[in-house]
Every structure is written in structure tokens, then in C-alpha cells.
Design an enzyme around this catalytic site. Sequence first.
Site: not given
Ligand SMILES: Cc1cc2nc3c(=O)[nH]c(=O)nc-3n(C[C@H](O)[C@H](O)[C@H](O)COP(=O)(O)OP(=O)(O)OC[C@H]3O[C@@H](n4cnc5c(N)ncnc54)[C@H](O)[C@@H]3O)c2cc1C
Length: 397
Positions: A138-139, A141, A256, A380-381
Site C-alpha cells: 500500500q503506497g 504515506s 480498512e 487513534n488521535e
Molecule cells: C504497522 C504500520 C503499518 C503501516 N503500513 C502502511 C502502509 O502499508 N502503507 C502506508 O502508506 N502507510 C503505512 N503506515 C503508515 C501510517 O499510515 C502512518 O504512520 C499514519 O498515517 C501516521 O502518519 P505519520 O507516521 O506520518 O505520523 P504523523 O501524521 O506525523 O502524526 C504524528 C503524531 O501526531 C498526531 N497527529 C497528527 N495530526 C493530528 C491532528 N490533526 N490532530 C491530533 N493529532 C494529530 C498523530 O496522531 C501522531 O500521534 C503504517 C504504519 C504502521 C505503524
Amino acid sequence: MSRHEPAKRKPRPVDLSFTPEQQAFRAEARAWLRANVPQQPLASYDTRDGFEQHRAWEAKLAEGGFSSVIWPKELGGRGADLIEWLIFEEEYHAAGAPMRVNQNGILLLGPTLMEFGTPEQKARFLPRMARCDDMWAQGWSEPNAGSDMAAISSRAIRDGDEYVLNGQKTWSTRAVFANWMFGLFRSDPQSSRHHGLSYLLLPLDAKGITIRPIRALNGKQAFAEVFFDDVRVSAANRIGDEGQGWNVAMATAGFERGLLLRSPARFQRTAARLVELYRRHRAQADRDPSIREAVLRAWMGAEAYNLASYHTVGRVAKGGKVGAEASTNKIFWSELDLLLHETALRILGARAEIDSDAEAHEWLEGFLFAQAGPIYAGTNEIQRNIISERVLGLPKS
Ligand SMILES: Cc1cc2nc3c(=O)[nH]c(=O)nc-3n(C[C@H](O)[C@H](O)[C@H](O)COP(=O)(O)OP(=O)(O)OC[C@H]3O[C@@H](n4cnc5c(N)ncnc54)[C@H](O)[C@@H]3O)c2cc1C
């Protein structure tokens, strides 16, 4: 009775029994699983060998018609309804069958293609997906587009019958072993936010793609960063209209977060293992009464999630939609998974960290994976933001 007194209605007991057809389906699934579930546990699907073992297992499931019971029969499914899906999941987890490795395909891209794909795309991709000939990553992020997915900056610029891709995706689960990826790219360079994005399917062995594994907490390397350097992808691989990828991606994300990603049976099975673990170590565990209470809370949580899922499925069967409970469910199961595994580690004590102890190791691996539950499929946020705005009607800021 006065005019203002509410009419007393005799409450009707809820009928929780299964129909003869559902019982027959359960018996058939149980017999098939008993005959086919591998006797020995498979290696972790986050290793090359383990990935291939899991792929072979899922291909076998498809042969038996159990790849995804709600898929059509001609695609390795049963054309079953959601109650039968819950029943199958109960049998699957009770049989101790392997974790699923083809979820990106079966649960996410498959239903998206069924809804948005052309007949040619369905014929080309779905049967191969069902048989596990193709495995999907899945692409979405990117380094600057996680929770804020509309900030995607990887580009797909049209050149005749092809798109030319440049940019980077990250956190792509199992991209190290998968051979295809679905993802969202900015096809209109002048656009911003959720406009001008296109949903593309791309072979991961295309020229110009570099896959760099990322080491996870458990030391394994199935995650990856994926770099695109003038990668050419046929326009026939676009799902939906050019520039309309956001809507298609939201449908995939809905699949999902909805019911299917984490069935209640998975947590009931873990809760049963936890109760068993507690019983065996009771003398030691009872030195801290809060452990016994945590076991109880975790078990009740798994049962509550099961009943809530049957309730949702019942509503969907009557034409309802999975609405806000997609967000409440996601928070509930991810926090429950943490509680289940944290409690097990408290019971095991220092033993939990001894790698050669198979039972302890299984709990430890589960504990490490549970840490990711509040992050993937929308943190979860973010789910709490959705609930506060769309369910409680609170202001955005
Ligand atoms: C096990 C696992 C599998 C994954 N698999 C995939 C995959 O296959 N393909 C893919 O594309 N991605 C994948 N991901 C990525 C996942 O979708 C992202 O990690 C997730 O969407 C959060 O983005 P980020 O890591 O950039 O964190 P950020 O978006 O930078 O967030 C950092 C923190 O800030 C909080 N935050 C951000 N915005 C807000 C807001 N507006 N209000 C309150 N809090 C906020 C978040 O909740 C988090 O705690 C995977 C992640 C994990 C852990």
C-alpha cells in the site's frame, strides 16, 4: 393507564441463535480448517521464507473457497454474508490458523477494484490477487504526508499512454516482498490538497523503483521506503478518473477502517490464551490483584467487541451502513490489543524477554505489534477527531 403514561411494551429477547444454514457453514469451515491448517507454525511473514509460506497457505485457502468468504465464488470466495464472515473468522482463529498476509489485496484493493475498476482491470487483477499470484503493498504515506494524506507530493505526470512517477512513499508494509503496489500520486502538478491526485497500480520491479527496507521494533525488515525515479506506468493501471484518486482512496481507507480488518474472533482467541496463561501462573500472578482484574477487563473487552460486531453486522444486513463505529471500533480494538498483550507480559514477568521461550516469544511479538495498532489505519488521535466532529458535532478547533 393515563394518556401521558408511555405504553409498556414487553421487551423481546434478542435471538442470538444461528440458522441451520449458518450452522452447516460453520461445520464445513471447521472440517476444512481441521484438515488443512498447517500442523507446524509458519515462520514470520516478515521474513522472505515466512512470507512465501503464508502466501502458499492463502493460495490453499483460495482453492478451498475460503480466501475471503464474502468474495464471489468465481474468485475463490463463497458469496457469503457478514454473519458468515464472523462465523468463519471464529473458526479460523479457533483452529489456530496462520495470520493473513494478503490483506492489502483481499481486504483493501480487491473491494476497491470491484467498485471502481473497469471490466478489464477486474479480469486482469482480481483472479491473480485471489490466488496470491500477486501480492500487494500500500503506497499512501510519504515523509510529509501521514495523517495529513492530502499533503501527498509524489508526482505522476502524464506522458502519452503512460505516467512518469517521481517521489517517495514510506512505511509500506511488506513492500520488500510484494510485487505490486497501489498508491496515490499527484497527477496535476498545479493542484493542492485532495484535488489532482490519481490512484495507480504499479509493478514493484519497474525500472526506476528503489525499495529500501526499514527495520521494525522486532528487528524484522518487511516495511520499506519506496523511491520513484522517472518510473513509467501505463495509464491503463489508473483506477477511476485522472485527478479523482482521492475518492477512490477514501473508499479503500473505508474498507480498512470498517469491519473487516480486525475481526472480534482474533481478540477472543487472544483473550482465551490470556486466561489460560493466567490460570497456569495464578499463584505468581495473584500477588498483584490488579493483574487478575486486567485479565477480566481484557476478556470482557473481547466479548463486548464481538457482540458489538454482531450488532453492526445485523444493522448492515438491514441496509444500514458502517458509520462512525468504524472509528470507535478502531480505537477499541487497538487499545484492547495493547491491554491483552501488556497483561500477558505482566504475568510472564522477566520470562517475557527470553527469546528462546516459544510461548513468551509469541506474547512478546504480539506486544510489539500491538504498539502499532493505535498508529496504522489512521492514528487513534485522528479517529478521536473524526468522532468529535462527525458524531458529537464539536467544532473543528
Ligand atoms: C504497522 C504500520 C503499518 C503501516 N503500513 C502502511 C502502509 O502499508 N502503507 C502506508 O502508506 N502507510 C503505512 N503506515 C503508515 C501510517 O499510515 C502512518 O504512520 C499514519 O498515517 C501516521 O502518519 P505519520 O507516521 O506520518 O505520523 P504523523 O501524521 O506525523 O502524526 C504524528 C503524531 O501526531 C498526531 N497527529 C497528527 N495530526 C493530528 C491532528 N490533526 N490532530 C491530533 N493529532 C494529530 C498523530 O496522531 C501522531 O500521534 C503504517 C504504519 C504502521 C505503524
